[in-house]
Design an enzyme around this catalytic site. Sequence first.
Site, PDB file in Angstrom:
ATOM      1  N   HIS A  49       3.865   3.157   0.414  1.00  0.00           N
ATOM      2  CA  HIS A  49       3.919   4.572   0.745  1.00  0.00           C
ATOM      3  C   HIS A  49       4.698   4.689   2.061  1.00  0.00           C
ATOM      4  O   HIS A  49       4.760   3.722   2.839  1.00  0.00           O
ATOM      5  CB  HIS A  49       2.508   5.147   0.914  1.00  0.00           C
ATOM      6  CG  HIS A  49       1.737   5.165  -0.377  1.00  0.00           C
ATOM      7  ND1 HIS A  49       0.562   4.491  -0.556  1.00  0.00           N
ATOM      8  CD2 HIS A  49       1.997   5.779  -1.549  1.00  0.00           C
ATOM      9  CE1 HIS A  49       0.122   4.681  -1.789  1.00  0.00           C
ATOM     10  NE2 HIS A  49       0.972   5.463  -2.417  1.00  0.00           N
ATOM     11  N   ASP A  52       2.688   3.636   4.926  1.00  0.00           N
ATOM     12  CA  ASP A  52       2.340   2.211   5.025  1.00  0.00           C
ATOM     13  C   ASP A  52       3.336   1.537   5.966  1.00  0.00           C
ATOM     14  O   ASP A  52       3.012   0.551   6.624  1.00  0.00           O
ATOM     15  CB  ASP A  52       2.433   1.505   3.655  1.00  0.00           C
ATOM     16  CG  ASP A  52       1.356   1.974   2.681  1.00  0.00           C
ATOM     17  OD1 ASP A  52       0.215   2.206   3.135  1.00  0.00           O
ATOM     18  OD2 ASP A  52       1.660   2.102   1.482  1.00  0.00           O
TER      19      ASP A  52
END
Length: 339
Positions: A49, A52
């Site tokens: 993501h 992340d």
Amino acid sequence: MTRNYRFTFGPWNIGTGSDPFGPPVRPDLPFAVKLREYKKLGFDGVQLHDDDVCPADWNVEQTRRGCAELKKILVDEGLFAEFVAPRLWEHAQTIDGGYTANSEADRRYALDRSKRAVDIANMIGTRDIVLWLAREGTYIREAKCPIEAPRRILDAVNMLLAYDKNIRILGEMKPNEPMDQAYLPTPGHFLALCYKSADPKRCGVLIESAHSILAGLDPSDDIAYALFHEKLWSVHLNDQNGLKYDQDKSFGSVDLRRAFNTVWVLERAKYGGCIGLDVKAMRTTKPEHQVKHLANSRAIFLRLVEVARSIDSSKVERLRAERDYESLELYIVEKLMGK
Ligand code: XUL
Ligand code: MN
């Protein structure tokens, strides 16, 4: 044999076991520690993501530095980044959805954040952007205009395609959860949208087994349909015990026959994309066992590849010609039982 497939997962697949009814039961491992597990487990790449990689509120310079740091770790670990997915479901401005939010300011936030995900993808070396449209849907029908909603999603896809002429968009569709009713609930829905986009060649799908099962479909048929369109660009393999919350169980752990169907289709098509395993450890799993579900899913997949490759296709053809599907069924099930 194993080298035919490249395996990936995301950092969220090593989790704390927290659920809507209880707090974490395992310590949260730092991302850098998780990254050191990949190769040991036989995985080749990382799914990410946007946040992340680095926090979503970092400025351009901080983001550039965060991306460079992650890129270096990936290179050192011998890993590649498979895709970046903008997380359009946690921020306060995505409460009512991203691209389909009723508030214009909130829609703008979703578009800006998605463009930033493209920038991050470029900086960490991938061209694939996955859109899991978590909150693009409703709890009650009248909350949003269901005819305008797909138009807004299409506009967002087109905006991203124009923003970067190299990226590909992969829709990861799911019929429900967190929403009661999701817009574009299946891969088929997104595929139709791909053809309406400004550049259909760069629009495809990532198919997740559990999401297809939640829509009442066999994942292998969804996968085969996307392969027919030459638009299966990634998969999230896992398993699901019936129509309930999205369980992300280990691949093949509920219905081995259904898992075999998926592997058989991928094998027949000589699928060349990544095998993503979007699986979760059980809440009861001890910290020292918290990556077993990933190793197990990979091992089950590879075992099913062996089974698929042991199928005698001339026998299958003969049984098809004889319309003897009873014998064909027994042949496949016996293969699955190790005969
Ligand atoms: C949600 C889901 C996500 C996506 C990535 O059900 O599968 O993990 O795979 O955003
Ligand atoms: Mn997924």
